[in-house]
Design an enzyme around this catalytic site. Structure first.
Site, mmCIF file in Angstrom:
data_model
loop_
_atom_site.group_PDB
_atom_site.id
_atom_site.type_symbol
_atom_site.label_atom_id
_atom_site.label_comp_id
_atom_site.label_asym_id
_atom_site.label_seq_id
_atom_site.Cartn_x
_atom_site.Cartn_y
_atom_site.Cartn_z
ATOM 1 N N HIS A 1 -3.110 7.336 2.949
ATOM 2 C CA HIS A 1 -3.585 6.046 2.443
ATOM 3 C C HIS A 1 -4.966 5.771 3.029
ATOM 4 O O HIS A 1 -5.232 6.065 4.189
ATOM 5 C CB HIS A 1 -2.598 4.955 2.862
ATOM 6 C CG HIS A 1 -3.026 3.595 2.424
ATOM 7 N ND1 HIS A 1 -3.417 3.328 1.142
ATOM 8 C CD2 HIS A 1 -3.153 2.425 3.102
ATOM 9 C CE1 HIS A 1 -3.755 2.060 1.036
ATOM 10 N NE2 HIS A 1 -3.612 1.490 2.215
ATOM 11 N N ASN B 1 -9.953 -0.008 0.329
ATOM 12 C CA ASN B 1 -8.486 0.065 0.260
ATOM 13 C C ASN B 1 -8.039 -0.480 -1.097
ATOM 14 O O ASN B 1 -8.193 -1.666 -1.375
ATOM 15 C CB ASN B 1 -7.915 -0.771 1.407
ATOM 16 C CG ASN B 1 -6.392 -0.737 1.459
ATOM 17 O OD1 ASN B 1 -5.732 -0.283 0.528
ATOM 18 N ND2 ASN B 1 -5.837 -1.236 2.555
ATOM 19 N N CYS C 1 0.813 -1.222 0.000
ATOM 20 C CA CYS C 1 0.000 0.000 0.000
ATOM 21 C C CYS C 1 0.849 1.276 0.000
ATOM 22 O O CYS C 1 0.340 2.351 -0.306
ATOM 23 C CB CYS C 1 -0.938 0.017 1.201
ATOM 24 S SG CYS C 1 -2.077 -1.365 1.213
HETATM 25 O O1 UT7 Z 1 -3.258 -0.991 3.941
HETATM 26 C C1 UT7 Z 1 -2.963 -1.830 4.995
HETATM 27 C C2 UT7 Z 1 -4.044 -2.827 5.095
HETATM 28 N N1 UT7 Z 1 -4.701 -3.058 6.270
HETATM 29 C C3 UT7 Z 1 -5.201 -2.206 7.193
HETATM 30 O O2 UT7 Z 1 -4.940 -1.053 7.238
HETATM 31 C C4 UT7 Z 1 -6.139 -2.745 8.187
HETATM 32 C C5 UT7 Z 1 -5.864 -2.268 9.583
HETATM 33 N N2 UT7 Z 1 -6.838 -2.854 10.496
HETATM 34 C C6 UT7 Z 1 -8.134 -2.490 10.480
HETATM 35 O O3 UT7 Z 1 -8.546 -1.623 9.723
HETATM 36 C C7 UT7 Z 1 -9.047 -3.115 11.507
HETATM 37 O O4 UT7 Z 1 -8.270 -3.865 12.410
HETATM 38 C C8 UT7 Z 1 -10.115 -4.056 10.866
HETATM 39 C C9 UT7 Z 1 -11.119 -3.236 10.088
HETATM 40 C C10 UT7 Z 1 -9.458 -5.079 9.955
HETATM 41 C C11 UT7 Z 1 -10.872 -4.794 11.952
HETATM 42 O O5 UT7 Z 1 -11.456 -3.878 12.860
HETATM 43 P P1 UT7 Z 1 -11.238 -4.049 14.429
HETATM 44 O O6 UT7 Z 1 -12.021 -2.984 15.069
HETATM 45 O O7 UT7 Z 1 -9.758 -4.085 14.679
HETATM 46 O O8 UT7 Z 1 -11.923 -5.442 14.697
HETATM 47 P P2 UT7 Z 1 -11.324 -6.785 15.303
HETATM 48 O O9 UT7 Z 1 -10.444 -7.460 14.319
HETATM 49 O O10 UT7 Z 1 -10.767 -6.497 16.668
HETATM 50 O O11 UT7 Z 1 -12.657 -7.628 15.475
HETATM 51 C C12 UT7 Z 1 -13.736 -7.169 16.289
HETATM 52 C C13 UT7 Z 1 -14.930 -8.071 16.058
HETATM 53 C C14 UT7 Z 1 -14.605 -9.567 16.095
HETATM 54 O O12 UT7 Z 1 -15.698 -10.240 16.681
HETATM 55 P P3 UT7 Z 1 -15.644 -10.710 18.211
HETATM 56 O O13 UT7 Z 1 -14.465 -11.641 18.282
HETATM 57 O O14 UT7 Z 1 -15.452 -9.457 19.002
HETATM 58 O O15 UT7 Z 1 -16.970 -11.374 18.393
HETATM 59 C C15 UT7 Z 1 -14.547 -9.935 14.649
HETATM 60 O O16 UT7 Z 1 -14.843 -11.286 14.410
HETATM 61 O O17 UT7 Z 1 -15.463 -7.810 14.754
HETATM 62 C C16 UT7 Z 1 -15.616 -9.053 14.075
HETATM 63 N N3 UT7 Z 1 -15.477 -8.809 12.649
HETATM 64 C C17 UT7 Z 1 -16.525 -8.586 11.834
HETATM 65 N N4 UT7 Z 1 -17.846 -8.513 12.072
HETATM 66 C C18 UT7 Z 1 -18.646 -8.240 11.015
HETATM 67 C C19 UT7 Z 1 -14.336 -8.785 11.927
HETATM 68 N N5 UT7 Z 1 -14.635 -8.529 10.636
HETATM 69 C C20 UT7 Z 1 -15.974 -8.393 10.558
HETATM 70 C C21 UT7 Z 1 -16.863 -8.132 9.505
HETATM 71 N N6 UT7 Z 1 -18.191 -8.065 9.773
HETATM 72 N N7 UT7 Z 1 -16.433 -7.919 8.237
#
Ligand code: UT7
Length: 363
Positions: free
Chosen positions: A249, A279, A111
Site C-alpha cells: 500500500h 494515497n 486502504c
Molecule cells: O493508509 C493509511 C493512511 N494513513 C497513513 O498511512 C499515514 C501514516 N502516518 C504518516 O504517514 C505520517 O505520520 C504523516 C505523514 C501523517 C506525518 O508525518 P510525521 O513525520 O509523523 O509528522 P508529525 O505528525 O509527527 O508532525 C511533525 C511536524 C509537526 O510540527 P511540529 O509540531 O513538530 O512543529 C507538524 O505540525 O510536521 C508538521 N506537519 C507539517 N508541516 C508541513 C504536519 N503536516 C505537515 C505538512 N506540512 N503537511
C-alpha cells in the site's frame, strides 16, 4: 477446486493534477516537507464520481482479459468513498457497465479494501459459486479533504483500479492470505460523521474531514504490514527469497521502506508509485499492479506479494503466483469525460465548506 487467476487489469487516473507546489497555495505546507516526510510529489483530483472512475478501470481490465461485461458473474467494489450509502456503488457500477448478469456488492476495509476484495473474490471462485469476477478499488478521497488540517490534506488522491479474476485449473492465483482488523483503535483514522450516527441532518464542517493520529497509524502500519506479509509468505510454504515483486500500500514512502527493510527485500523487488498519486486507499494496489505490468515488472510464474493497512485499523496481505500472460489481450478506448476544471477549481467547494487556512504569506 478451481484457482482464481488475474487475467485482466486496468486503471483510471483522473486528469487534474495537484502538485506539492499547488498545495503550498492551499495550506501551510511545503514541497520540501511533503517530499521528505511522505515521498509524495503530486496526486490526482477527480471531476467525476467513484462509479465513473470504476467504470473506466473496469472496462480497461475487461478488455485486457478479453471479456465482455455480460461475462462477469460477480462485482466486488472496494471503496470507502462510494457515490451513496444506498444503493451500493457496486449497483451503480453494474448499471454503467451493463453487467446485469453479475451479483454486486461494496466492501469497505479502507486502504486494505482491494486485498480484502481480492481474497473474498478468489475464495468465491475456489468455492465454485462464481467464475468471472471483477474486483475494483475506486476512491474519491478529495471529497473529505479539509485544508485547515495540513497533516491529512496533503496525503490523499483519487483513482481507480480493477482486475478480472477467472476460474482456472492451473496452479496459479492466490496462494495464501491474511485479513486482519484491530477495531480497538478505530478512532485513530476516521471521518467523524459521514454515516448514520446521531440525528438526521447535514453534518457540520468539524464533523467531517479525514482525521488521523498520523504517528500512531505510522507506527502500527510498519509492524502490521510487514509481519502479515512474512506470515503469509511463510504460510504459503515460500521463503522471502522466493518473492519476485512486493506491491505494498502506498501511504508513505518511509512506511514502504521500513516494511521492505524488515522483509529484507532489495529496492528492485519493491514497487513504488506514491510520488505520482499519493494515497488512493482501496485503489492503490490495483493501480500499482497495473503499472507494474505496464512497466514489464511482472514475468510469467512470478511470486507477487500485496500488503496493506488502513482505517479500522485493518490490514491485509496476499501471496499470488502469476500465470503465463503478462500482456493484455485487448485494449479499451473507455475514458472519463473531459473537463476544463483544474485541481484548484475542483477543490474550491472544500475550501468553502471547511474554511481557508491562513497561509504564511498572509501573516
Ligand atoms: O493508509 C493509511 C493512511 N494513513 C497513513 O498511512 C499515514 C501514516 N502516518 C504518516 O504517514 C505520517 O505520520 C504523516 C505523514 C501523517 C506525518 O508525518 P510525521 O513525520 O509523523 O509528522 P508529525 O505528525 O509527527 O508532525 C511533525 C511536524 C509537526 O510540527 P511540529 O509540531 O513538530 O512543529 C507538524 O505540525 O510536521 C508538521 N506537519 C507539517 N508541516 C508541513 C504536519 N503536516 C505537515 C505538512 N506540512 N503537511
Amino acid at each position: 477446486m478451481p484457482n482464481a487467476e488475474i487475467t485482466g487489469w486496468g486503471k483510471c487516473l483522473p486528469p487534474a493534477v495537484l502538485s506539492n507546489h499547488d498545495l503550498e497555495k492551499l495550506t501551510d505546507t511545503s514541497d520540501e516537507w511533503i517530499t521528505t516526510r511522505t515521498g509524495i510529489k503530486e496526486r490526482r483530483i477527480s471531476h467525476v464520481e467513484v462509479s465513473d472512475m470504476a467504470e473506466v478501470a473496469s472496462r480497461r481490465a475487461l478488455a485486457a482479459a478479453g471479456k465482455e461485461p455480460s461475462d462477469v458473474d460477480l462485482i466486488v467494489l472496494a471503496t470507502c468513498t462510494g457515490d451513496s450509502i444506498i444503493p451500493s456503488t457496486a449497483a451503480i457500477l453494474q448499471d454503467k457497465l451493463g453487467a446485469y448478469n453479475a451479483a454486486a456488492f461494496d466492501l469497505n476495509a479502507a486502504c486494505s479494501g482491494f486485498i480484502y476484495a481480492l481474497v473474498v473474490a478468489s475464495n468465491m471462485i475456489r468455492a465454485g459459486t462464481h467464475r468471472t469476477v471483477l474486483v475494483v478499488g475506486s476512491e474519491k478521497l478529495h471529497y473529505h479533504l479539509d485544508f485547515t488540517d495540513r497533516s491529512t490534506a496533503v496525503l490523499f488522491g483519487d483513482a481507480a483500479g480493477a482486475v478480472v479474476l477467472e476460474a482456472t485449473e492451473e496452479p496459479v492465483g492466490l496462494l495464501n492470505s491474511e485479513l486482519g482488523m484491530d477495531g480497538s483503535v478505530w478512532d485513530i483514522l476516521r471521518v467523524p460523521k459521514d454515516g448514520n450516527v446521531g440525528d438526521p441532518g447535514p453534518r457540520l464542517p468539524e464533523e467531517g474531514g479525514i482525521r488521523m493520529n498520523g504517528p500512531e497509524v505510522f507506527r502500527r502500519a510498519v509492524t502490521t504490514m510487514s509481519e502479515a506479509a512474512v506470515r503469509t509468505i511463510e504460510g504459503a510454504g515460500l521463503q522471502l527469497d522466493d518473492v519476485d515483486l512486493f506491491i505494498p500500500h502506498q501511504a508513505n514512502v518511509r512506511i514502504i521502506d521500513a516494511a521492505a527493510k524488515r522483509l529484507g527485500l532489495p529496492e528492485s523487488k519493491v514497487f513504488i508509485n506514491i510520488g505520482s498519486y499519493g494515497n488512493t486507499s482501496a485503489a492503490t494496489i490495483a493501480v500499482a499492479l497495473t503499472e507494474a505490468l505496464e512497466e514489464g515488472r511482472v514475468s510469467p510464474g512470478d511470486v507477487i506479494v500485496f500488503a496493506a493497512f488502513g482505517a479500522g485499523l485493518s490490514w491485509a496481505a496476499a501471496v499470488l503466483r502469476w500465470g503465463d500472460r503478462v500482456t493484455p489481450l485487448g485494449t479499451s478506448d473507455a475514458d472519463l469525460p473531459p473537463t476544463d476544471k483544474d485541481a484548484f477549481a475542483l477543490l474550491e467547494p472544500n475550501l468553502e465548506y471547511y474554511g481557508r487556512p491562513e497561509l504564511p504569506r498572509d501573516e
